[in-house]
Design a protein around this motif. Structure first.
Motif, PDB file in Angstrom:
ATOM      1  N   MET A   1     -15.867  11.395 131.566  1.00 25.82           N
ATOM      2  CA  MET A   1     -16.791  10.595 131.193  1.00 25.82           C
ATOM      3  C   MET A   1     -17.233  10.568 129.515  1.00 25.82           C
ATOM      4  N   LYS A   2     -16.826  11.768 128.982  1.00 24.29           N
ATOM      5  CA  LYS A   2     -17.238  11.454 127.538  1.00 24.29           C
ATOM      6  C   LYS A   2     -16.174  10.623 126.766  1.00 24.29           C
ATOM      7  N   GLU A   3     -15.086  10.180 127.221  1.00 27.66           N
ATOM      8  CA  GLU A   3     -14.178   9.190 126.724  1.00 27.66           C
ATOM      9  C   GLU A   3     -14.651   8.083 126.839  1.00 27.66           C
ATOM     10  N   GLU A   4     -15.072   7.626 127.996  1.00 27.38           N
ATOM     11  CA  GLU A   4     -15.510   6.514 128.511  1.00 27.38           C
ATOM     12  C   GLU A   4     -16.967   6.279 127.702  1.00 27.38           C
ATOM     13  N   TYR A   5     -17.806   7.380 127.594  1.00 21.23           N
ATOM     14  CA  TYR A   5     -19.111   7.365 126.624  1.00 21.23           C
ATOM     15  C   TYR A   5     -18.571   6.896 125.276  1.00 21.23           C
ATOM     16  N   SER A   6     -17.765   7.584 124.863  1.00 21.15           N
ATOM     17  CA  SER A   6     -17.025   7.017 123.546  1.00 21.15           C
ATOM     18  C   SER A   6     -16.965   5.724 123.135  1.00 21.15           C
ATOM     19  N   SER A   7     -16.054   5.147 124.362  1.00 14.68           N
ATOM     20  CA  SER A   7     -15.737   3.788 124.424  1.00 14.68           C
ATOM     21  C   SER A   7     -17.012   2.893 124.327  1.00 14.68           C
ATOM     22  N   ARG A   8     -17.943   3.411 125.072  1.00 13.18           N
ATOM     23  CA  ARG A   8     -19.463   2.514 125.188  1.00 13.18           C
ATOM     24  C   ARG A   8     -20.007   2.476 123.936  1.00 13.18           C
ATOM     25  N   ILE A   9     -20.277   3.633 123.207  1.00 11.69           N
ATOM     26  CA  ILE A   9     -20.829   3.738 121.983  1.00 11.69           C
ATOM     27  C   ILE A   9     -20.355   3.006 120.858  1.00 11.69           C
ATOM     28  N   TYR A  10     -18.749   3.001 120.814  1.00 13.01           N
ATOM     29  CA  TYR A  10     -18.251   2.348 119.748  1.00 13.01           C
ATOM     30  C   TYR A  10     -18.367   0.815 120.050  1.00 13.01           C
ATOM     31  N   MET A  11     -18.431   0.514 121.201  1.00 14.37           N
ATOM     32  CA  MET A  11     -18.603  -1.157 121.683  1.00 14.37           C
ATOM     33  C   MET A  11     -19.943  -1.414 120.998  1.00 14.37           C
ATOM     34  N   ALA A  12     -20.950  -0.672 121.474  1.00 10.59           N
ATOM     35  CA  ALA A  12     -22.299  -1.063 121.000  1.00 10.59           C
ATOM     36  C   ALA A  12     -22.248  -1.123 119.344  1.00 10.59           C
TER      37      ALA A  12
ATOM     38  N   TYR B   1     -12.754  -3.290 113.769  1.00 12.00           N
ATOM     39  CA  TYR B   1     -12.130  -1.755 113.765  1.00 12.00           C
ATOM     40  C   TYR B   1     -12.830  -1.035 115.011  1.00 12.00           C
ATOM     41  N   LEU B   2     -14.074  -1.374 115.222  1.00 14.69           N
ATOM     42  CA  LEU B   2     -14.675  -0.549 115.990  1.00 14.69           C
ATOM     43  C   LEU B   2     -14.528  -1.027 117.517  1.00 14.69           C
ATOM     44  N   TYR B   3     -14.326  -2.434 117.763  1.00  8.71           N
ATOM     45  CA  TYR B   3     -13.951  -2.919 119.118  1.00  8.71           C
ATOM     46  C   TYR B   3     -12.562  -2.387 119.385  1.00  8.71           C
ATOM     47  N   ASN B   4     -11.611  -2.182 118.436  1.00  9.29           N
ATOM     48  CA  ASN B   4     -10.081  -1.599 118.634  1.00  9.29           C
ATOM     49  C   ASN B   4     -10.452  -0.303 119.084  1.00  9.29           C
ATOM     50  N   HIS B   5     -11.298   0.339 118.369  1.00  9.11           N
ATOM     51  CA  HIS B   5     -11.476   1.894 118.604  1.00  9.11           C
ATOM     52  C   HIS B   5     -12.066   2.091 120.053  1.00  9.11           C
ATOM     53  N   SER B   6     -12.710   1.445 120.336  1.00 12.93           N
ATOM     54  CA  SER B   6     -13.520   1.480 121.684  1.00 12.93           C
ATOM     55  C   SER B   6     -12.733   1.206 122.794  1.00 12.93           C
ATOM     56  N   ASP B   7     -11.471   0.235 122.512  1.00 11.89           N
ATOM     57  CA  ASP B   7     -10.350   0.225 123.442  1.00 11.89           C
ATOM     58  C   ASP B   7      -9.469   1.612 123.340  1.00 11.89           C
ATOM     59  N   GLU B   8      -9.505   2.026 122.101  1.00 13.58           N
ATOM     60  CA  GLU B   8      -8.585   3.360 121.946  1.00 13.58           C
ATOM     61  C   GLU B   8      -9.157   4.182 123.007  1.00 13.58           C
ATOM     62  N   GLU B   9     -10.494   4.493 122.998  1.00 11.30           N
ATOM     63  CA  GLU B   9     -11.333   5.707 123.862  1.00 11.30           C
ATOM     64  C   GLU B   9     -10.993   5.180 125.196  1.00 11.30           C
TER      65      GLU B   9
END
Ligand code: OFO
Length: 172
Positions: free
Chosen positions: A15-26, A42-50
């Motif tokens: 859940m925390k990794e999924e949330y990380s992905s969502r906040i970096y997407m926002a 950079y942050l879209y890529n980081h969201s994918d990484e999460e």
């Protein structure tokens, strides 16, 4: 068969990794809408990484005979004050994630689940790298202060910073 306590902690981490992905997407979306194209990429890529971090946990839990339970989560913020605000929040969040991963590792040692402990080592190393990268970006943003030229260069640099490709990491 994985122990219930470990299964629960891994589901929380999913859940925390999924949330990380969502906040970096926002955050990426805010950057895109506010002229920070490099930071947005950079942050879209980081969201994918999460998301990849989440997937890696899902595959591991399934392989170990556990049950994956996705959880509800809060919506990320829509507005941010500045690029500095974003990277300060990211660093704080990554420190929180590191603590969470360390706790899982500690639990694995307590429960003598060395297989999961070994698996979590990958996340421990990843967090060292992530905290150091975010600290570096924040140092540069602080040096630039409010100078538009400085922020322009940082944005360009962020655009050029290569994000790791999720498929390659999954293969590790
Ligand atoms: Fe940003 O870190 Fe996942 O684990």
């Amino acid at each position: 068969m994985i122990k219930e306590k470990i299964e629960k902690s891994l589901n929380e981490q999913i859940m925390k990794e999924e949330y990380s992905s969502r906040i970096y997407m926002a955050m990426a979306s805010w950057c895109e809408a506010n002229g920070y194209e490099g930071a947005a990429n950079y942050l879209y890529n980081h969201s994918d990484e999460e998301r990849m971090h989440m997937m890696k946990l899902i595959h591991f839990l399934n392989d170990r005979g556990g049950k994956v339970k996705l959880m509800p989560m809060d919506a990320p913020a829509v507005e941010y004050k500045s690029l500095k605000d974003i990277f300060e929040q990211i660093l704080k969040h990554e420190i929180y994630i590191s603590e969470s991963i360390n706790e899982i590792y500690g639990l694995c040692m307590e429960e003598k689940d060395y297989t999961t402990g070994n698996f979590m080592q990958w996340y421990i190393n990843e967090q060292i790298e992530e905290e150091s990268t975010m600290n570096g970006v924040l140092d540069k943003i602080n040096l630039a202060g409010d100078q538009k030229g400085g922020l322009f260069h940082i944005d360009k640099e962020l655009g050029g910073m290569s994000a790791k490709r999720p498929a390659e990491e999954l293969a590790e």
